[in-house]
Design a protein around this motif. Structure first.
Motif, mmCIF file in Angstrom:
data_model
loop_
_atom_site.group_PDB
_atom_site.id
_atom_site.type_symbol
_atom_site.label_atom_id
_atom_site.label_comp_id
_atom_site.label_asym_id
_atom_site.label_seq_id
_atom_site.Cartn_x
_atom_site.Cartn_y
_atom_site.Cartn_z
ATOM 1 N N ASN A 115 0.853 -1.197 0.000
ATOM 2 C CA ASN A 115 0.000 0.000 0.000
ATOM 3 C C ASN A 115 0.887 1.245 0.000
ATOM 4 O O ASN A 115 1.014 1.928 1.025
ATOM 5 C CB ASN A 115 -0.913 0.009 1.234
ATOM 6 N N PRO A 116 1.544 1.542 -1.111
ATOM 7 C CA PRO A 116 2.444 2.700 -1.156
ATOM 8 C C PRO A 116 1.687 3.987 -0.815
ATOM 9 O O PRO A 116 0.559 4.203 -1.271
ATOM 10 C CB PRO A 116 2.946 2.714 -2.598
ATOM 11 N N PRO A 140 8.483 3.792 -10.238
ATOM 12 C CA PRO A 140 7.755 4.951 -9.715
ATOM 13 C C PRO A 140 6.247 4.720 -9.742
ATOM 14 O O PRO A 140 5.700 4.129 -10.670
ATOM 15 C CB PRO A 140 8.169 6.076 -10.643
ATOM 16 N N ILE A 141 5.584 5.205 -8.687
ATOM 17 C CA ILE A 141 4.126 5.119 -8.602
ATOM 18 C C ILE A 141 3.511 6.490 -8.883
ATOM 19 O O ILE A 141 2.597 6.624 -9.698
ATOM 20 C CB ILE A 141 3.683 4.627 -7.220
ATOM 21 N N ALA A 142 4.015 7.548 -8.214
ATOM 22 C CA ALA A 142 3.449 8.890 -8.376
ATOM 23 C C ALA A 142 4.444 9.923 -7.871
ATOM 24 O O ALA A 142 5.301 9.634 -7.023
ATOM 25 C CB ALA A 142 2.127 9.004 -7.629
ATOM 26 N N VAL A 243 7.068 8.627 -5.144
ATOM 27 C CA VAL A 243 6.754 7.397 -4.428
ATOM 28 C C VAL A 243 7.015 6.226 -5.349
ATOM 29 O O VAL A 243 6.512 6.194 -6.478
ATOM 30 C CB VAL A 243 5.291 7.395 -3.947
ATOM 31 N N VAL A 244 7.828 5.236 -4.852
ATOM 32 C CA VAL A 244 8.186 4.088 -5.680
ATOM 33 C C VAL A 244 7.677 2.806 -5.029
ATOM 34 O O VAL A 244 7.388 2.751 -3.824
ATOM 35 C CB VAL A 244 9.711 4.005 -5.881
ATOM 36 N N VAL A 267 -2.749 6.608 1.283
ATOM 37 C CA VAL A 267 -2.411 5.483 0.415
ATOM 38 C C VAL A 267 -2.724 5.876 -1.025
ATOM 39 O O VAL A 267 -3.830 6.323 -1.342
ATOM 40 C CB VAL A 267 -3.195 4.216 0.817
ATOM 41 N N LEU A 268 -1.747 5.668 -1.876
ATOM 42 C CA LEU A 268 -1.900 6.069 -3.274
ATOM 43 C C LEU A 268 -2.415 4.924 -4.134
ATOM 44 O O LEU A 268 -3.202 5.144 -5.061
ATOM 45 C CB LEU A 268 -0.565 6.567 -3.820
#
Length: 502
Positions: A115-116, A140-142, A243-244, A267-268
């Motif tokens: 849960n990044p 990378p997530i965001a 955020v990775v 949580v993203l």
């Protein structure tokens, strides 16, 4: 015929006949049916025991550091009996606690990895993934940034910068629009740089509240008081992060979109798939195993302190402070560190025949005598009847628990006692000895009242009532004062030896 026999022979004949008649008469004993008090009871034996007892045993090995009691002492339930040196066990508990903390940290990390989340407040500026996308560790997530506050570094001549200070305000002019905003000096570079034309400059950093139009490409100049800058600078966000992914898997859910405001911990996305689920489950199992190990260590630590499980008197104390306890030492002491007896109440168990058990009831009075206490009688009562019988030689007996009244000091645990349970105290009933009643509920009577020939005895049926070990009640068939005859077993045995009678 006798006249022709010698005198000695005649005399011998008459003596033998007379002896035979007397012996035959003696084979039966007369008993009178009479009224009397009939005490109906059941008898048995038992061994005195305390109402409760406990053998204190050791579950650990080591040195006894405390044993604050002695033989003969009365101890209350919960009182300390033994304390062992528990340093190693306490260290093991601390290590297990650290293992739990480490496992819980690993589990939280595993949860966070699937849960990044954002580690700062700001705006989601860019999303790199969509639902269903695979990700690897480090992908990378965001991007998350806080553009509500912007910073900009603007060069000032070194001599001018020396007169500025942190917290001082200045006016910033936006290039292109020529709009002005107020900024606050956040920092002043401590080192000189060579600027355009070779002039020495220092960078002064301003913090500005974003009115809404400032971006990472906006440039501005600044004036502080009467001091103007030596060039321009470009705005940047005060905070920013990418955020990775911390675990491999598949994006199963997105919880934000580009432009969404977020705070710390938001949580993203959610990462699922076999690999991510396995990582999380392994971390959860690690926590459970660590907690079980800690519980085991804590339970083991409790064994280093032994308290009295009952209130009672210390009968034995086999170990004292300073002794080292190991399995062989305890075995040599009968397997006990100490023995406690609760002698506030004494009790014993008696075995009651199956023919009598239905006559026994809880609360019945019991008369008790002890072989070791001649002439002394004690009172008790039936406390419990156990229907779990024991069969031996075709006969079943049932355990009946008796409580001794008053806890007499003379009675000691281990003493053998005889007990008589008073089933009923029947008053003034017609009775004969138990031996007088034959099979078929009959008695022997002689209407002539002068027994010489046993063949003249008659069997008379009678109706029986209650009985004790010695007498039985006659309800019908006999009158008070009538005589019944009981076979004399001793006389019959003598007759068999001499070859007479019968």
């Amino acid at each position: 015929k006798l006249l022709f026999q010698p005198v000695a022979d005649v005399l011998e004949y008459f003596l033998v006949v007379r002896f035979h008649q007397q012996f035959v008469a003696g084979t039966y004993l007369p008993e009178t049916a009479q009224r009397q008090d009939l005490r109906i009871s059941v008898s048995s034996t038992g061994t005195i025991t305390p109402i409760d007892s406990y053998k204190v045993s050791a579950l650990v090995n080591g040195e006894i550091v405390e044993a604050p009691f002695e033989e003969g002492d009365w101890v209350e339930k919960g009182a300390l009996l033994y304390r062992f040196d528990a340093e190693d066990a306490q260290n093991a508990v601390q290590q297990a606690q650290l293992s739990v903390a480490q496992a819980e940290l690993g589990y939280r990390t595993a949860q966070e990895s699937v849960n990044p989340y954002s580690t700062a407040s700001g705006i989601v500026q860019k999303l790199y993934v969509s639902v269903g996308d695979p990700v690897a560790v480090g992908d990378p997530i965001a991007d998350v940034g806080d553009n509500t506050t912007m910073t900009v570094e603007i060069p000032f001549h070194s001599a001018d910068a020396a007169g500025l200070y942190v917290g001082q305000t200045g006016t910033l002019t936006i290039e292109g629009t020529m709009e002005t905003v107020t900024g606050t000096i956040e920092s002043i570079s401590g080192a000189d740089e060579v600027g355009a034309g070779g002039a020495l400059i220092r960078q002064v950093k301003f913090r500005v509240s974003n009115p809404g139009g400032l971006t990472g490409t906006t440039a501005a100049t600044a004036v502080v008081g009467s001091v103007a800058c030596a060039g321009s600078g470009t705005f940047s966000q005060s905070t920013g992060q990418t955020v990775v992914a911390q675990t491999a898997g598949e994006i199963t859910a997105l919880h934000v979109t580009s432009g969404s405001p977020v705070s710390y911990g938001t949580v993203l996305a959610t990462i699922g798939g076999t690999a991510a689920e396995t990582t999380l489950e392994n971390a959860r199992i690690g926590v459970e195993n660590a907690k079980l190990a800690l519980d085991s260590r804590l339970q083991a630590l409790e064994n280093y302190e032994i308290t009295a499980p009952i209130s009672g008197t210390v009968i034995e104390k086999n170990f004292k402070a300073g002794d080292n306890v190991d399995s062989s030492a305890v075995t040599s002491a009968g397997g006990n560190l100490a023995v406690l007896y609760d002698m506030s109440t004494l009790t014993f168990e008696m075995k009651v025949n199956e023919l009598d058990i239905n006559n026994i009831q809880v609360g019945q009075e019991v008369e008790i005598t002890a072989d070791a206490l001649e002439g002394m009688t004690f009172k008790g009562y039936v406390d419990k009847i156990n229907i779990n019988g024991t069969t031996a030689n075709g006969r079943t007996t049932y355990p009946v628990t008796v409580v001794v009244e008053g806890t007499p000091e003379e009675l000691k645990p281990g003493m053998n006692v005889s007990a008589e349970v008073l089933v009923e105290d029947a008053g003034n009933v017609l009775c004969v000895p138990v031996e007088a009643v034959q099979r078929g509920n009959t008695v022997l009577v002689d209407e002539s009242g002068n027994l010489v020939d046993p063949t003249k005895l008659e069997e008379r049926p009678v109706t029986l009532g209650r009985s004790s070990s010695e007498y039985i009640e006659i309800l019908d068939g006999l009158e008070e004062g009538e005589t019944v005859y009981v076979q004399n077993i001793a006389s019959n045995a003598m007759a068999m030896m001499m070859g007479v009678g019968g």
